[in-house]
Write a protein that holds these residues in place. Sequence first.
Motif, PDB file in Angstrom:
ATOM      1  N   THR A 193       8.294 -13.545  -6.849  1.00  0.00           N
ATOM      2  CA  THR A 193       9.368 -13.401  -7.831  1.00  0.00           C
ATOM      3  C   THR A 193      10.285 -14.614  -7.851  1.00  0.00           C
ATOM      4  O   THR A 193      10.458 -15.269  -8.880  1.00  0.00           O
ATOM      5  N   ASN A 194      10.872 -14.929  -6.701  1.00  0.00           N
ATOM      6  CA  ASN A 194      11.830 -16.044  -6.663  1.00  0.00           C
ATOM      7  C   ASN A 194      11.236 -17.332  -6.098  1.00  0.00           C
ATOM      8  O   ASN A 194      11.913 -18.356  -6.043  1.00  0.00           O
ATOM      9  N   HIS A 195       9.969 -17.272  -5.675  1.00  0.00           N
ATOM     10  CA  HIS A 195       9.218 -18.436  -5.177  1.00  0.00           C
ATOM     11  C   HIS A 195       9.819 -19.036  -3.895  1.00  0.00           C
ATOM     12  O   HIS A 195       9.503 -20.167  -3.541  1.00  0.00           O
TER      13      HIS A 195
END
Length: 257
Positions: A193-195
Motif C-alpha cells: 500500500t505505502n511501499h
Amino acid sequence: AAALAAALAFLENHFQPAAPMENRLFAGLRADQVTSIEIIPAGAREISVIRTNKSWLLQKPFAYPAQAAAIDGLLSALEKLTPTVSLTAAELSRRNDADVEFGFASPQFTLDLAAGEQTWHVRVGNKTSPGDGVYVRIVGATGAFVTDPSWLQFLKREANDWRDTTLVDLPDTVDWLVITNGTKAVELRRDVTNHLWRMLRPLQARADSLRIVTGLQQLRTAQVSQFVSDDPKADLTAYGLDPAAFDVWLGSGTNLQ
C-alpha cells in the motif's frame, strides 16, 4: 620500401574505387533484423549468439546472456560499412596464391550472419601494407574488397567480451528480501500500500526504506569485472563462497530472483 612501392602500384593499377556511399558492402543488411551471428576468430573458440524475445543470448562456447551493446555496435558498423576499393574476380585470378596473399586462406575472422532466410558468410583477411585498410571477402559475391579497418574494434576475440556484465537482472518490483548468515536471518518486506519496508525477522519493526532502496539500486547497477569460472563443479571454498559470508534472497510476489 620496394615492397611498399610495388603494393601501391598494384593498388593504383588494379583496384577500382568502390561506388558511392549507397553501395554498402552488405547488401540488404538491416541491423535490427539480424537474428544470429557466428564469429570464428583465428586460433580461438567459435562464438555464437542468437536474438530471441528481443534479447541476445550466447549459445557457444557456453550459454549466457549476451552483451547487447557490443552486438548492436558490431551490426551497426556492418550495416554502414562501405568498401573503399574493390578487386574483381578476374584480377584475383591473375594473382598467384591470392587467397594467401590477402589473408583469405587463414582469415583473422570468419563471420556468419543470418536475418530470416538471408545469410552472409564473410572472411576477414590481412590488413593492407600501409595498415589503413583490411581485405574482406563475402562468399558468393565476386571479387574482394578493402574497407576501413576501424570496424574491427567491434570484433572481440574472446567469448567473455560478448557476455552481459550485469551482475543481477533485478526488476523494480522486488518486495521482499532475506539475508542469512549461518543460523541468523533478517527478513524484510515492502508494504503493497505505502511501499515502505518493514522488518519481519529477527523482530518486527519499521525498516530504513531509503537504505534498502539505495542498496537495491546499487545491486541493479553492479557490473561483473571478471568471469572466473564456468565449471558447475568448481571448488567454491577457493573463492570464499562455501560457506559464504552471507546469502541474499530476493523476490517479487512469489517469484524468487
